[in-house]
Design an enzyme around this catalytic site. Structure first.
Site, mmCIF file in Angstrom:
data_model
loop_
_atom_site.group_PDB
_atom_site.id
_atom_site.type_symbol
_atom_site.label_atom_id
_atom_site.label_comp_id
_atom_site.label_asym_id
_atom_site.label_seq_id
_atom_site.Cartn_x
_atom_site.Cartn_y
_atom_site.Cartn_z
ATOM 1 N N LYS A 48 0.800 -1.234 0.000
ATOM 2 C CA LYS A 48 0.000 0.000 0.000
ATOM 3 C C LYS A 48 0.827 1.275 0.000
ATOM 4 O O LYS A 48 0.383 2.320 0.476
ATOM 5 C CB LYS A 48 -1.007 0.020 1.174
ATOM 6 C CG LYS A 48 -1.823 -1.218 1.351
ATOM 7 C CD LYS A 48 -2.231 -1.905 0.086
ATOM 8 C CE LYS A 48 -3.232 -1.156 -0.756
ATOM 9 N NZ LYS A 48 -3.447 -1.871 -2.054
ATOM 10 N N THR A 52 1.543 -0.147 -7.307
ATOM 11 C CA THR A 52 0.838 -0.165 -8.595
ATOM 12 C C THR A 52 1.386 0.941 -9.503
ATOM 13 O O THR A 52 1.632 0.726 -10.691
ATOM 14 C CB THR A 52 -0.673 0.064 -8.351
ATOM 15 O OG1 THR A 52 -1.092 -0.760 -7.264
ATOM 16 C CG2 THR A 52 -1.490 -0.236 -9.587
ATOM 17 N N HIS A 111 7.337 -7.835 -1.984
ATOM 18 C CA HIS A 111 7.191 -7.135 -0.705
ATOM 19 C C HIS A 111 8.181 -7.710 0.310
ATOM 20 O O HIS A 111 8.064 -7.462 1.511
ATOM 21 C CB HIS A 111 5.772 -7.311 -0.158
ATOM 22 C CG HIS A 111 4.718 -6.585 -0.941
ATOM 23 N ND1 HIS A 111 4.876 -5.285 -1.366
ATOM 24 C CD2 HIS A 111 3.480 -6.967 -1.355
ATOM 25 C CE1 HIS A 111 3.776 -4.910 -2.023
ATOM 26 N NE2 HIS A 111 2.937 -5.915 -2.042
ATOM 27 N N ARG A 133 6.296 4.862 1.912
ATOM 28 C CA ARG A 133 5.311 5.936 2.009
ATOM 29 C C ARG A 133 5.153 6.322 3.473
ATOM 30 O O ARG A 133 5.427 5.490 4.362
ATOM 31 C CB ARG A 133 3.984 5.382 1.466
ATOM 32 C CG ARG A 133 2.869 6.353 1.358
ATOM 33 C CD ARG A 133 1.616 5.653 0.834
ATOM 34 N NE ARG A 133 0.610 6.630 0.511
ATOM 35 C CZ ARG A 133 -0.615 6.344 0.104
ATOM 36 N NH1 ARG A 133 -0.985 5.080 -0.049
ATOM 37 N NH2 ARG A 133 -1.475 7.303 -0.167
ATOM 38 N N LYS A 261 -7.716 6.718 -3.394
ATOM 39 C CA LYS A 261 -7.682 8.172 -3.548
ATOM 40 C C LYS A 261 -6.389 8.641 -4.196
ATOM 41 O O LYS A 261 -6.355 9.638 -4.890
ATOM 42 C CB LYS A 261 -7.793 8.845 -2.179
ATOM 43 C CG LYS A 261 -9.179 8.862 -1.589
ATOM 44 C CD LYS A 261 -9.204 9.770 -0.373
ATOM 45 C CE LYS A 261 -10.551 9.728 0.313
ATOM 46 N NZ LYS A 261 -10.499 10.399 1.618
HETATM 47 P P1 A3P Z 1 -4.700 5.151 -1.193
HETATM 48 O O1 A3P Z 1 -5.379 3.947 -0.575
HETATM 49 O O2 A3P Z 1 -4.136 6.076 -0.152
HETATM 50 O O3 A3P Z 1 -5.526 5.856 -2.179
HETATM 51 P P2 A3P Z 1 -0.181 -0.315 -3.659
HETATM 52 O O4 A3P Z 1 -0.134 -0.068 -5.111
HETATM 53 O O5 A3P Z 1 1.180 -0.509 -3.037
HETATM 54 O O6 A3P Z 1 -1.145 -1.377 -3.302
HETATM 55 O O7 A3P Z 1 -0.679 1.056 -3.002
HETATM 56 C C1 A3P Z 1 -1.987 1.492 -3.194
HETATM 57 C C2 A3P Z 1 -2.030 2.980 -2.954
HETATM 58 O O8 A3P Z 1 -1.435 3.661 -4.066
HETATM 59 C C3 A3P Z 1 -3.461 3.470 -2.861
HETATM 60 O O9 A3P Z 1 -3.425 4.609 -1.984
HETATM 61 C C4 A3P Z 1 -3.745 3.850 -4.300
HETATM 62 O O10 A3P Z 1 -4.830 4.732 -4.449
HETATM 63 C C5 A3P Z 1 -2.422 4.499 -4.690
HETATM 64 N N1 A3P Z 1 -2.198 4.491 -6.134
HETATM 65 C C6 A3P Z 1 -2.496 3.526 -7.033
HETATM 66 N N2 A3P Z 1 -2.156 3.885 -8.268
HETATM 67 C C7 A3P Z 1 -1.627 5.130 -8.177
HETATM 68 C C8 A3P Z 1 -1.109 6.041 -9.138
HETATM 69 N N3 A3P Z 1 -1.077 5.743 -10.430
HETATM 70 N N4 A3P Z 1 -0.644 7.227 -8.692
HETATM 71 C C9 A3P Z 1 -0.678 7.541 -7.372
HETATM 72 N N5 A3P Z 1 -1.174 6.718 -6.418
HETATM 73 C C10 A3P Z 1 -1.641 5.518 -6.802
#
Ligand code: A3P
Length: 294
Positions: A48, A52, A111, A133, A261
């Site tokens: 998180k 992505t 991870h 983060r 978000k």
């Molecule tokens: P939030 O839940 O705060 O919105 P991961 O990819 O490691 O699972 O992390 C997911 C987090 O990255 C989520 O944060 C998601 O909304 C955000 N996220 C996904 N794609 C993104 C992008 N292209 N740019 C910025 N943030 C992104």
């Protein structure tokens, strides 16, 4: 390993870190058999923290010769996770060292904490891009994601467990410190990135990433607007509005769950001041003297 119920599934404590039942066998298989190559690039993150996004950016950079940015780009039809497998979920004793070739070499993500990496990753010339983060935002994102996966625990229960170190590949602080120290000792091996910095200066960090991965952005590409094209393609707004990410699935997860978000500081909408202070306090204690701040 020790096991504990974690709201929606079990987590197993293995050599100091909490891993899921899906992650553990693949990780052990990797530790025993995986042979990293000098040209491999491994993206490692705490769950998180923007994995992505990083996958989309690195995939686009590394493959730009075979996939120019146009209406046929793979990211328009596939979720970034389908384009870059997670090492410990994807690899298995039967399926080690699969060919994930791209012009640069193999690209995959993980991870996995530094202490549990297969030996060959650290011994080879393989490069690591690490993303982390702000821990309060990571927690809030993790909480939402887990709820969507069916977690029954309340925010408070989740918070308690998270602070005790119990989260996927947690304790998150130890995960971060491992790669932070390695990046200080070996900056050519580990590029240490922060989600907030990526948001604040995306062009600067995209160029840094390309350079680190061995595919620097040329002056001609810069003139032609390549940087803005990549950032636009991989932006939260663009990816989250694609049909594939609104309706498809990756493994057992609905693609839309990877996009919520995409903002910095959303923790303020969920954590009480006591909760925020508790995380800040643990962070200050754990990071003391390391030079790392988030
Ligand atoms: P939030 O839940 O705060 O919105 P991961 O990819 O490691 O699972 O992390 C997911 C987090 O990255 C989520 O944060 C998601 O909304 C955000 N996220 C996904 N794609 C993104 C992008 N292209 N740019 C910025 N943030 C992104």
């Amino acid at each position: 390993p020790k096991e504990r119920w974690f709201g929606s599934s079990y987590l197993y404590k293995y050599n100091g870190f909490w891993l899921s039942p899906e992650m553990l066998p693949g990780l052990i298989a990797c530790q025993n058999n995986f042979q990293a190559q000098d040209t491999d690039v491994l993206l490692i993150s705490t769950p998180k923290s923007g994995t992505t996004w990083l996958k989309a950016l690195t995939f686009t950079l590394a493959n730009r010769k075979i996939y120019p940015i146009n209406q046929n780009h793979p990211l328009l039809k596939q979720n970034p996770h389908s384009l870059m497998p997670i090492m410990e979920f994807f690899f298995s004793p039967e399926k080690l060292n699969p060919d994930l070739s791209c012009p640069l070499g193999r690209l995959y993500s993980s991870h996995c904490p530094l202490a549990l990496l297969p030996e060959s990753v650290l011994k080879s010339g393989c490069k690591i891009v690490y993303l982390c983060r702000n821990i309060k935002d990571t927690f809030v994102s993790y909480w939402h994601f887990s709820k969507k996966l069916g977690a029954e625990a309340s925010l408070e229960e989740f918070f308690y467990m998270f602070c005790e170190g119990m989260s996927l590949s947690g304790p998150v602080w130890d995960h971060l410190l491992g790669y932070w120290r390695e990046s200080l000792e070996n900056p050519e091996k580990v590029l240490f990135l922060k989600y907030e910095a990526l948001q604040e200066k995306p062009s600067f960090h995209l160029k840094l990433l390309a350079e680190f991965m061995g595919c620097p952005i040329s002056p001609e590409e810069e003139t032609c607007g390549f940087v803005d094209e990549v950032l636009g393609l991989c932006s939260f707004d663009n990816l989250s509005n694609l049909e594939v990410n609104k309706s498809g699935t990756f493994w057992t997860v609905r693609n839309e769950m990877f996009f919520r978000k995409g903002k910095v500081g959303d923790w303020k909408n969920y954590l009480t001041s006591e909760m925020a202070e508790r995380i800040d306090h643990i962070t200050a204690q754990k990071f003391f003297g390391s030079g790392l701040s988030l």
